[in-house]
Structures are given as structure tokens and as C-alpha cells.
Design an enzyme around this catalytic site. Structure first.
Site, PDB file in Angstrom:
ATOM      1  N   ASP A 279       0.859  -1.166   0.000  1.00 18.61           N
ATOM      2  CA  ASP A 279       0.000   0.000   0.000  1.00 18.61           C
ATOM      3  C   ASP A 279       0.912   1.238   0.000  1.00 18.61           C
ATOM      4  OD1 ASP A 279      -3.241   0.597   1.512  1.00 18.61           O
ATOM      5  OD2 ASP A 279      -2.096   1.736   0.038  1.00 18.61           O
TER       6      ASP A 279
HETATM    7  C1  GLC Z   1      -4.233   4.350  -0.428  1.00 19.77           C
HETATM    8  C2  GLC Z   1      -5.153   3.220  -0.043  1.00 19.77           C
HETATM    9  C3  GLC Z   1      -5.228   2.132  -1.069  1.00 19.77           C
HETATM   10  C4  GLC Z   1      -5.086   2.744  -2.453  1.00 19.77           C
HETATM   11  C5  GLC Z   1      -3.669   3.260  -2.560  1.00 19.77           C
HETATM   12  C6  GLC Z   1      -3.412   3.956  -3.910  1.00 19.77           C
HETATM   13  O1  GLC Z   1      -3.502   4.761   0.698  1.00 19.77           O
HETATM   14  O2  GLC Z   1      -4.942   2.601   1.204  1.00 19.77           O
HETATM   15  O3  GLC Z   1      -6.470   1.466  -0.889  1.00 19.77           O
HETATM   16  O4  GLC Z   1      -5.333   1.788  -3.454  1.00 19.77           O
HETATM   17  O5  GLC Z   1      -3.324   4.149  -1.500  1.00 19.77           O
HETATM   18  O6  GLC Z   1      -4.210   5.075  -4.027  1.00 19.77           O
END
Ligand code: GLC
Length: 747
Positions: A279
Site C-alpha cells: 500500500d
Molecule cells: C491508499 C489506499 C489504497 C489505495 C492506494 C493507492 O492509501 O490505502 O487502498 O489503493 O493508497 O491510491
């Protein structure tokens, strides 16, 4: 004929096998030509500069790094123009390895659908698959290869703002929805209108302590396997191409560095062949967790645990080469991660045509397809939940549906004329879309429906937040002129979503006071509650005669709400989460254990598991939702009342629409395993069917109970079905059981 079919089947399998073999050969051949820096480049993902979905790390060298083959993927790059520009840079690299473009296409790309929690309330798996299919078609026409969806985190705590992004509290419903959404997004991977799915957040992110986003998660392995992992496995069974790990630590180990999750379970036991993306910055955040001391240790922990791609933390970019040189990371680990990523780039056809998904003509056609808005309107209507619909004092009939002959209608509230608010969190912010034209407001929905026959009056009444009541007088005045009042209140769209945990779930500001003031006029009042999560509105629930939970419904919100308000669509939604009476009840969920001192009813609290100052039950239970018609359940029949584990029970029942209008009912099958080697929930959803019945029509509904539906993880984490007695309950909600029986599983 049979011979032809067999031959065709064999040929298809052979072609698929030979295509996979070719891909493997291509991956191996390319890998042999790559330097260590180029390999690490494939494990590196940066955000585009137009949008951020996390804390940004400024990097002015992205373009030169892409040309040097040091970046393998980008996110938040939208549209054929920009994806083509970045891809052209990648084509200047030595090996011309195409970039992967990822995006949070969570509930639509240009056509915005209801937030996922709202769609889950439709219990319509085909509709959810279709909405994901359209989202994929639009996104892939705009150069996107990969969506960071579906989010499949089971969530039992509405304080957690990300409940809006998932499918609620139930493992069975969540698993079915996970499967449908992956199928919808991916279709046939590699097709022009397909995007890779990304199952997230692996794992148990929804169980954050206190409902506070990013907070720790601590649970038994049994709870993890029984409640939180099944939707991930269902998504994998649907063929999900990628997974995303989660921010939380799980039992003391951050998911991003959690070998048990990513290697033992996902890539080991489940034999996952795709790749895992971290993430946003989660690899580097293991320093904050106190799990590693620095970025180099973070890179070591993450690559060892099975995180293949580093989103935005730079840990891999600046540390992996050194770790390989110091022999702390084997090149085999790097190669495995690189091959997983290259395999997907080949499968998508990007090596044959890096611009395959960046076709401006196709983008123009797909992003203006009015058919998609029709689908959005339909699923939005299906997502609305009718919480209450009683006749107000002095009136014979219930208020809803509102007659189209109504002369004067007052539309009051801070969300009536809002447009973009209806998009909810995680809608894709398209630069060229003017949301003030593009989204159908609730006011516009009313005008479209009855603008020619009714006099429509409007007052805002108050803001969503703040204690200013200056608008009350105007609102009361127009209410007094009207035959009926529609009050639209709730949250702001960004009051739920990522990093939007709330300790107080009441209606914000003075909105409930506005409701009281309007109710005091004595006019018939319908309240619409717009939110991304279960809210607490006890006075409204107890005193207002008609309430619709309208969530955030997307591009066609206004039209869908009007369709339900005036009966052109009979509401059929059922809550995918329990609604608490007070925050003090949280976590609250329907499928809980009985305990040694269960309360027999809501009012008992003496030496039983209950609150002394509040009822035990939720305000509105899981699976609950009313209709403009009524349904009678009868004739429950089991083909057997005793079965061996190799046998199954055929369940049948009849459902009759005993009301005056057609409608849809979600028939829910619940089981209870009376005695187990570990305690078992008092009730568990094990199947459901959504059926449509005309007034007076009767249908027979059939279910199958087999060993799988009787199984659970015992104390040794064995997935087993134990002999003993089971209750079967057929209900219109988890708290509205209409038919019961029991059966025995024999040795
Ligand atoms: C965010 C979220 C994740 C998302 C990623 C890219 O922090 O936790 O669900 O897909 O970053 O945007």
C-alpha cells in the site's frame, strides 16, 4: 457432435497452455537481459503528479528514471494523453519494458456507481459485476491497466471510515461480492475492456482497534481464517491478478512485512501466481511501526515477506541493489518478484502494443456512453434501503411511495442541490468532467420526475456541519406550504473513506434539530440519509414516519432517489452492516457467539451479557430492508433431516408477494451449528437469493445445504464439519426469521 466439442475444448486448453508457455519463455528471456537496476526498476511504483492518494514524496526525476528503466508502474495517471506520454518515455528505455498504469477505480471511472457499501446493500451480484465491468471498460479506454479494487475487508466497526469501500460485516456476502467484482473488473484478462483487479487490503485491515484507520489489529488465527480471509480467497478463486497488502500490523507484524500472510498463505497454500503491491508507502512505514530501524531493513523485510512492488516508499529503489550485493537478499527473490510483474505485462499484451489501452478514439466513445448511466441509475435504485415507512398520525396510508399527483412538495436540506457530494469517497476525479453538470442532484431528480406536475419548493435549512440555525425559519415556512416534505441530510462525501475515522456517528451539525423542527409542522416527512457508513439517528428513526438510506449513489443519484420516492422502483436494499444504537455498542455484528449468559431479550440485563443502559440489539440489523409491498414465506421443506457429510439437503420454500405492487425480496438462509468443538455463532448467513415477484405472485425458492456450508475452522485450524444438530432459519433479515427447521449431521 460430442467429438467436435471435445476437440474444441482440447484445442482451447492447448492454446491457453501454449500461450502461457510462450509468456514464460518471453519472461525468462527478458529477465536474462536485465541488469539488477532494471530488475529493481520493475518493483518500483510512483504516483503521477496530477493527484495523490497518500503522503507525496516529491521526485523531480520521474521522467528520466522512467527512461532509464528504473520505474515499472505509475498510479494516478489518467487518460490516453498522459498515459501515452509516460509510455513513450518507457519506450526510450534500453529494454522498452512498458509501464503498468494503476488507478483506484473503486466504484466507477467516469460513470460513477454507488459506493461499494451501497452496492452491497443491493445484494444483486449480477448488478455489481456489471458495474465493475463498465468501470473496467471506461478505465481501460483511458489507458488504465489495473484497478486497486475490490476492497474486500470485512468491517464490523462503522467508526472506520473505509467501511464505505467494502461489502460490510458478513463473510459469506463479502465473499460472493468479492468474486463478482473481480469477474467484473477482469472479464478476460488481456481483453481491451479488461483491467487487472487488485484484492485489498491483505489482511484484516477492517479490524483496526477502535475503528481508527491504520491502527493495530490483533486477533486469533482462527478468527482470521474464519472471518477475514475467505473474501480474499474468493477473489483469488475468481482469478484476481494482483493483491495489495495493508497498512496495519497483524498480531504484531506489519502486513507488508508479514511472511505468514504473503508467502505462507497467499503464495504458498493458495498458490497465488500474480504479484503483491504494497500500500502507499507501507514498506517505509514499517519504520514507524518499529518493526525495522531504517529503509534498508524495511526493504529486506518486505521483499522477504513477499511484497513484490513498492508503492511510493522508495525503499526498494534505494536499498535492494545493496542488499543483493551484501548477499542479504538473494537474486532469486528479486527475480521471482520481477517475473510475477513481467508475466502480467505480457498477459495484458503490453509488449506487443504498449499503447494498446491508450487509444483516444476509443476513449472518446467509451466515456460518453449513455447506456452506462442507465445501468448506474438502476443499481443506485437497488442500493437504497427503506428503513421505515409508517403512516404518520392522522393519515391512513404510509407516506411512500409519494403520489405523482402531489401538488406541492418541499425539498429541504443541505444535500438537496449538491451534485459532487453524491459521488462519495474514491470517485475518480476526472479533470475535464464538470461535476456540477455531470451529476444528477436530488433537486434535479425531483424536477425530472414531477417538475411538470408538482410545485417544488426548496430550502437548505442548514449546513451539514456547524450550529447555525438561521435557515430553519425558511425551511419551516416552505414545509407549511407543502403537502409533503422530503428532507435530505447526512454526512459530507469525504466524512467517510480513507483516514476518516469518526468517534461520533451522529448526524453532524444541527441536522437532527432541523428534522425535529420540520416534523413539528405536522406535515408528512420523508428523510433521506446520505452517508458512507452506518450513522446514529435515534430520534429520527423513532419519530419520522419514512426513512430511506441513500448512501452515496453516484452520477445518477437524483434520478435513482426519485425513482424510489415515487414508486417507479420499489426499494429492495438490505443492510450489509448492523446499525448501532450508540457508539458504545461497537463492534456490533449479527453473527456473534451466544456466551454463557445470553440475554433472552433486549430488556434483560441482570447477570446476562447485556448493557444496563442500552438495548443489546442494533438499531437496524444486518440484512434488514423494507419494501412497498409485503412478502409471505411458507412451506419450508427439507429433503432430509439427517445427512451424512457426503450428502446434501435440498431446501425449498415458497414466497408470495402479498402486497399491491411488484417488488424484489432477498430471501436469506441462515444456519446455526448448535454445538461445536469451538463455540459457534448464533446465526450465520449461508446463502441468499434475490427474487422479483409481481403482486400476488408466488415463487418456490430452493437452496442446497452441503458439507461446505456446515464447515468451520476448529481450534487446530482444520476446516471441518462436525456431527450434530443444526437450526435452519429463512429470513427477510437476520432478525426477521420467517421459517425455521432443524436437521442433524451424522457421523
Ligand atoms: C491508499 C489506499 C489504497 C489505495 C492506494 C493507492 O492509501 O490505502 O487502498 O489503493 O493508497 O491510491
Amino acid at each position: 457432435m460430442k467429438k467436435i466439442v471435445t476437440t474444441a475444448l482440447l484445442l482451447t486448453c492447448f492454446m491457453a497452455f501454449s500461450q502461457q508457455k510462450t509468456i514464460e519463455q518471453n519472461v525468462d528471456a527478458l529477465l536474462k537481459r536485465m541488469t539488477l537496476e532494471e530488475k529493481i526498476g520493475q518493483l518500483n511504483q510512483y504516483t503521477g503528479d496530477n493527484a495523490a492518494t497518500g503522503p507525496i514524496t516529491i521526485n523531480p526525476n520521474k521522467q528520466s528514471e522512467i527512461k532509464a528503466g528504473l520505474i515499472g508502474s505509475m498510479l494516478n495517471v489518467l487518460g490516453t494523453q498522459y498515459t501515452r506520454q509516460y509510455q513513450e518515455l518507457a519506450m526510450q528505455s534500453r529494454l522498452k519494458i512498458p509501464l503498468l498504469f494503476g488507478q483506484d477505480v473503486i466504484h466507477g471511472y467516469k460513470t460513477t456507481f454507488p459506493i461499494p457499501l451501497a452496492e452491497a446493500a443491493s445484494w444483486d451480484l449480477d448488478a455489481m459485476e456489471l458495474s465493475a465491468r463498465i468501470a473496467a471498460t471506461e478505465a481501460s479506454a483511458s489507458g488504465i491497466h489495473w484497478t486497486f479494487a475490490p476492497m474486500v475487508d470485512i468491517a464490523r466497526d462503522p467508526r472506520w471510515g473505509r467501511v464505505m469501500e467494502g461489502a460490510g460485516e458478513d463473510t459469506y456476502l463479502g465473499s460472493k461480492i468479492a468474486y463478482a467484482r473481480v469477474k467484473g473488473f477482469q472479464g478476460k484478462l488481456g481483453d481491451l475492456n479488461s483491467v487487472m483487479a487488485c484484492v485489498k487490503h491483505f489482511a484484516a485491515y477492517g479490524a483496526a482497534v477502535g475503528g481508527r484507520d491504520y491502527n493495530s489489529v490483533d486477533m486469533s488465527e482462527r478468527m482470521l481464517w474464519e472471518t477475514y480471509l475467505p473474501p480474499f480467497k474468493a477473489a483469488l478463486d475468481a482469478g484476481a491478478a494482483t493483491f495489495m497488502n495493508s497498512f496495519n500490523d497483524l498480531n504484531g507484524i506489519p502486513a507488508t512485512g508479514n511472511k505468514y500472510l504473503q508467502r505462507d498463505i497467499l503464495k504458498g497454500k493458495w498458490n497465488f501466481k500474480g504479484f503483491v503491491v504494497s500500500d502507499w508507502g507501507s514498506i517505509g512505514e514499517m519504520i514507524n511501526h518499529g518493526y525495522v530501524s531504517d529503509s534498508k531493513e524495511a526493504a529486506l523485510a518486505a521483499i522477504t515477506a513477499g511484497s513484490d512492488m513498492d508503492m511510493e516508499s522508495n525503499a526498494y529503489r534505494y536499498n535492494l541493489a545493496q542488499l543483493v550485493k551484501e548477499k542479504k537478499v538473494s537474486i532469486a527473490l528479486i527475480d521471482d518478484a520481477v517475473k510475477r510483474i513481467l508475466r502480467k505485462k505480457f498477459e495484458l499484451g503490453l509488449f506487443e502494443d504498449p499503447y494498446k489501452y491508450s487509444n483516444p478514439e476509443r476513449e472518446q466513445k467509451e466515456l460518453n456512453n449513455l447506456e452506462y448511466r442507465k445501468v448506474a441509475r438502476e443499481i443506485a435504485a437497488k442500493s437504497i434501503v427503506l428503513l421505515k415507512n409508517v403512516s404518520p398520525p392522522g393519515r391512513e396510508k404510509s407516506i411512500l411511495p409519494i403520489s405523482k399527483q402531489t401538488k406541492t412538495i418541499a425539498s429541504i436540506g443541505p444535500l438537496v442541490k449538491e451534485r459532487k457530494q453524491n459521488m462519495g469517497f474514491w470517485s475518480v476525479e476526472l479533470p475535464e468532467v464538470d461535476y456540477d453538470k455531470y451529476v444528477i442532484s436530488q433537486w434535479e431528480g425531483l424536477q425530472n420526475k414531477v417538475g411538470n406536475t408538482a410545485k417544488l419548493l426548496y430550502a437548505k435549512g442548514c449546513e451539514i456541519e456547524g450550529d447555525n440555525k438561521d435557515g430553519f425559519a425558511e425551511a419551516i415556512a416552505i414545509a407549511n406550504q407543502a403537502d409533503i416534505v422530503i428532507l435530505s441530510i447526512g454526512e459530507k462525501r469525504d466524512m467517510s473513506g480513507e483516514a476518516k475515522s469518526r468517534s461520533n456517528l451522529r448526524l453532524p451539525g444541527v441536522q437532527e434539530e432541523l428534522i425535529k423542527a420540520i416534523q413539528a409542522t405536522g406535515k408528512p416527512v420523508v428523510v433521506l440519509i446520505n452517508a458512507g457508513r452506518p450513522l446514529i439517528f435515534n430520534w429520527t428513526a423513532d419519530n419520522v414516519p419514512a426513512i430511506l438510506y441513500t448512501w452515496w449513489l453516484g452520477s445518477e443519484a437524483g434520478n435513482a432517489i426519485a425513482d424510489v420516492l415515487f414508486g417507479d422502483y420499489n426499494p429492495s436494499g438490505k443492510l450489509p452492516m448492523s446499525f448501532p444504537r450508540e457508539e458504545g455498542q461497537i463492534p456490533i455484528y449479527y453473527n456473534h457467539f451466544n456466551t454463557g449468559r445470553p440475554a433472552k431479550n433486549d430488556n434483560e440485563s441482570n447477570y446476562v451479557s447485556a448493557y444496563t443502559d442500552l438495548k443489546n440489539s442494533p438499531k437496524f440489523p444486518f440484512g434488514y430492508g423494507l419494501s412497498y409491498t409485503s412478502f409471505e414465506y411458507s412451506n419450508l421443506k427439507l429433503s432430509k433431516n439427517k445427512i451424512k457429510s457426503t450428502e446434501k439437503i435440498e431446501v425449498s420454500l415458497t414466497v408470495t408477494n402479498s402486497g399491491k405492487v411488484a417488488g424484489e425480496e432477498v430471501v436469506q438462509l441462515y444456519l446455526r451449528d448448535k454445538v461445536g468443538s469451538v463455540v459457534r455463532p448464533i446465526i450465520e448467513l449461508k446463502d441468499f437469493q434475490k427474487i422479483k415477484l409481481n403482486s400476488g405472485e408466488t415463487k418456490t425458492v430452493k437452496f442446497i445445504i452441503n458439507k461446505e456450508k456446515l464447515s468451520f475452522y476448529n481450534a487446530n485450524l482444520q476446516w471441518i464439519a462436525e456431527p450434530g444438530d443444526f437450526d435452519i432459519m429463512i429470513g427477510s433479515s437476520s432478525a426477521d426469521i420467517r421459517l425455521r427447521d432443524s436437521f442433524e449431521l451424522m457421523n
